[in-house]
Design an enzyme around this catalytic site. Structure first.
Site, short mmCIF file in Angstrom:
data_model
loop_
_atom_site.label_atom_id
_atom_site.label_comp_id
_atom_site.label_asym_id
_atom_site.label_seq_id
_atom_site.Cartn_x
_atom_site.Cartn_y
_atom_site.Cartn_z
CB CYS A 99 -0.93 0.06 1.19
SG CYS A 99 -2.36 0.98 1.10
CG HIS A 224 -3.21 -3.51 3.47
ND1 HIS A 224 -2.49 -3.14 4.32
CD2 HIS A 224 -4.06 -2.36 2.99
CE1 HIS A 224 -2.20 -1.60 4.19
NE2 HIS A 224 -3.30 -1.52 3.28
CD GLU A 226 -0.58 -5.68 5.86
OE1 GLU A 226 -0.16 -6.09 4.70
OE2 GLU A 226 -0.79 -4.37 5.99
#
Lengths: 258, 81
Positions: A99, A224, A226
């Site tokens: 990002c 994302h 994660e």
């Protein structure tokens, strides 16, 4: 490289976020991970060369003033441009930017990196076509196996959350990116077909969601991974059985790449 | 004292979603016949430097941070106050 422990730095300045999720993901694989604030690098207390992987997290570094990621990039360049170039030229080292991290890698000139490293930006992650912050789950098709995507299934879902994610560059560089097969993930529709808005959330050229440099050791990705590490982070967890979240596979590829 | 003024705008042909949104909002306020709205950023930087040195420094600021040459054009003026 199965079983080998890597040294991972999760880089921080004011305004980065999701460091904890990223840190936890590396810890899950028992890696030697630590938070490294840029000021520690500036003061010589930490050295980039001591790490195997640099992870540049998402967020709104330095308030996203000027352009998203540009201040983080300019500071990193002022502090450690030589070290960073050496890092990228070492094929055993890798950098991943998520990002805001992707925006930083573009502003640094490390991506798209059609000829390696560029001293000036060769592309931009611009304001979304919708002129809005786009925050939703998107579908991604893997375009090729890299050391960031080897373990990833063909079609995955990950969340995006950004206002500036439209990949833009000159037609010449875009052609080179495609010729070099540098696109790692493209936005697709839920069935895997061509993505129209909102499945391409930002108007990215050629539906580009993630790119790798021509050396294959720097990747930037807008969604994302994660934030989708565990199965229960997916919104359809009650309907679809998963062992792990789709973002898990990106970390697994990164750590088990040989 | 020097005053540098810098305007950073999108290159012709690069989409400007913010400009489009503002155009739409103006039309909702009944302003008619708007052909286009383009948004730019305007910086004022005050410097305590001699003119030539100041100009060079502002050019470096532009190169290092303020402009992404892939999408931006800029205008710069440096004057003594």
């Amino acid at each position: 490289m199965w079983g080998e422990i890597m040294k991972v730095a999760v880089l921080q300045i004011e305004g980065t976020n999701c460091e904890e999720e990223s840190y936890a993901a590396f810890k899950h694989f028992n890696q030697d991970v630590e938070y490294v604030h840029l000021n520690l690098v500036k003061r010589g207390k930490k050295r980039l060369e001591d790490y195997d992987i640099l992870f540049i997290p998402g967020g709104f570094s330095a308030g996203d003033y000027v352009r998203a990621g540009s201040i983080f990039a300019a500071r990193l360049k002022a502090i450690a441009w030589k070290e960073l170039k050496k890092f990228v030229e070492d094929e055993n080292k890798r950098i991943i930017g998520v990002c805001n991290g992707f925006q930083i890698l573009i502003e640094l000139g490390l991506l798209p990196g059609v000829d390696g490293i560029s001293e000036v930006p060769e592309a931009a992650l611009m304001v979304n076509d919708s002129n809005r912050f786009e925050c939703r789950w998107v579908y991604l098709r893997k375009e090729r196996d890299t050391s960031f995507s080897k373990e990833v299934p063909e079609l995955i879902a990950l969340p995006v959350a950004h206002a500036e994610g439209k990949f833009f560059t000159t037609s010449k560089i875009l052609e080179e990116i495609e010729e070099n097969r540098q696109v790692v993930f493209r936005y697709v529709s839920p069935s895997g077909g061509k993505a129209e808005y909102p499945w391409n959330p930002n108007g990215s050229l050629n539906d580009i969601a993630a790119l790798v440099n021509s050396y294959g050791n720097v990747m930037g990705i807008m969604p994302h991974p994660e934030r989708a590490f565990h199965w229960y982070q997916h919104p359809d967890w009650t309907r679809k059985k998963r062992e792990v979240g789709d973002g898990y596979y990106i970390f697994k590829s990164l750590l088990h790449h040989k | 004292m020097l005053k540098a003024t810098i305007i950073v705008r999108y290159k012709q042909g690069v989409d400007d979603p913010e400009g489009k949104s503002i155009k739409h909002s103006l039309e909702l306020l009944n302003f008619k016949d708007i052909q286009e709205v383009r948004v730019a950023k305007y910086y004022e930087i005050y410097l305590d430097k001699p003119l030539e040195e100041g100009k060079r420094e502002v050019e470096e600021m532009i190169r290092k941070l303020l402009v992404n040459p892939v999408i931006h054009d800029y205008e710069m003026r440096v004057e003594e106050l």
